[in-house]
Design a protein around this motif. Sequence first.
Motif, PDB file in Angstrom:
ATOM      1  N   PRO A  31       0.988  -1.228  -0.018  1.00 19.63           N
ATOM      2  CA  PRO A  31      -0.118  -0.221   0.180  1.00 19.63           C
ATOM      3  C   PRO A  31       0.986   1.268   0.111  1.00 19.63           C
ATOM      4  O   PRO A  31       2.050   1.142   0.300  1.00 19.63           O
ATOM      5  N   LYS A  32       0.206   2.303  -0.426  1.00 23.99           N
ATOM      6  CA  LYS A  32       0.997   3.756  -0.367  1.00 23.99           C
ATOM      7  C   LYS A  32       0.815   3.845   1.184  1.00 23.99           C
ATOM      8  O   LYS A  32      -0.421   4.016   1.551  1.00 23.99           O
ATOM      9  N   LEU A  33       1.764   4.638   1.734  1.00 24.59           N
ATOM     10  CA  LEU A  33       1.703   5.168   3.172  1.00 24.59           C
ATOM     11  C   LEU A  33       1.708   6.533   3.146  1.00 24.59           C
ATOM     12  O   LEU A  33       2.896   7.331   2.627  1.00 24.59           O
ATOM     13  N   LEU A  34       0.578   7.369   3.218  1.00 22.81           N
ATOM     14  CA  LEU A  34       0.413   8.769   3.224  1.00 22.81           C
ATOM     15  C   LEU A  34      -0.153   9.306   4.233  1.00 22.81           C
ATOM     16  O   LEU A  34      -0.768   8.567   5.202  1.00 22.81           O
ATOM     17  N   ASN A  35      -0.060  10.482   4.533  1.00 20.71           N
ATOM     18  CA  ASN A  35      -0.793  11.210   5.704  1.00 20.71           C
ATOM     19  C   ASN A  35      -0.435  10.544   7.169  1.00 20.71           C
ATOM     20  O   ASN A  35      -1.574   9.997   7.533  1.00 20.71           O
TER      21      ASN A  35
END
Length: 127
Positions: free
Chosen positions: A46-50
């Motif tokens: 997954p993309k890890l953002l915020n």
Amino acid sequence: MTDKSENAYKTIGEVAEILRLNSKKKGVFSTHTIRFWEKQFKQVKPKLLNSNRRYYDQKTIDILKKIKFLLKDQGMTIKGVKKILDNPDINDTLNLDEISNNSIRTSNFKNKVLKISKIVKNLKDYK
């Protein structure tokens, strides 16, 4: 679920809902299973953002669908699923529709065994 486009990134809660990963608590979808699969399968990225919130693209969701189907519906082991996902010849040609159409679901399997048992019993009674 929100009305996002298919190409939009989904949160872990939305993915749990898409995969129908039910929790024991009613009305809540289980996200811990997805986090566990992230640790087990290198293909789930997954993309890890915020501040480390997970967001999943459609490709990753499709991989999670394969994992869920093979583990939960087909009864495979994690090791077996890893072999399939690691082998590009099998994984690239692995279509969920093909598998689900050619497999015997657990509920159907029990019914088939019962029908066969009745046929065998009738054959024994026929003698």
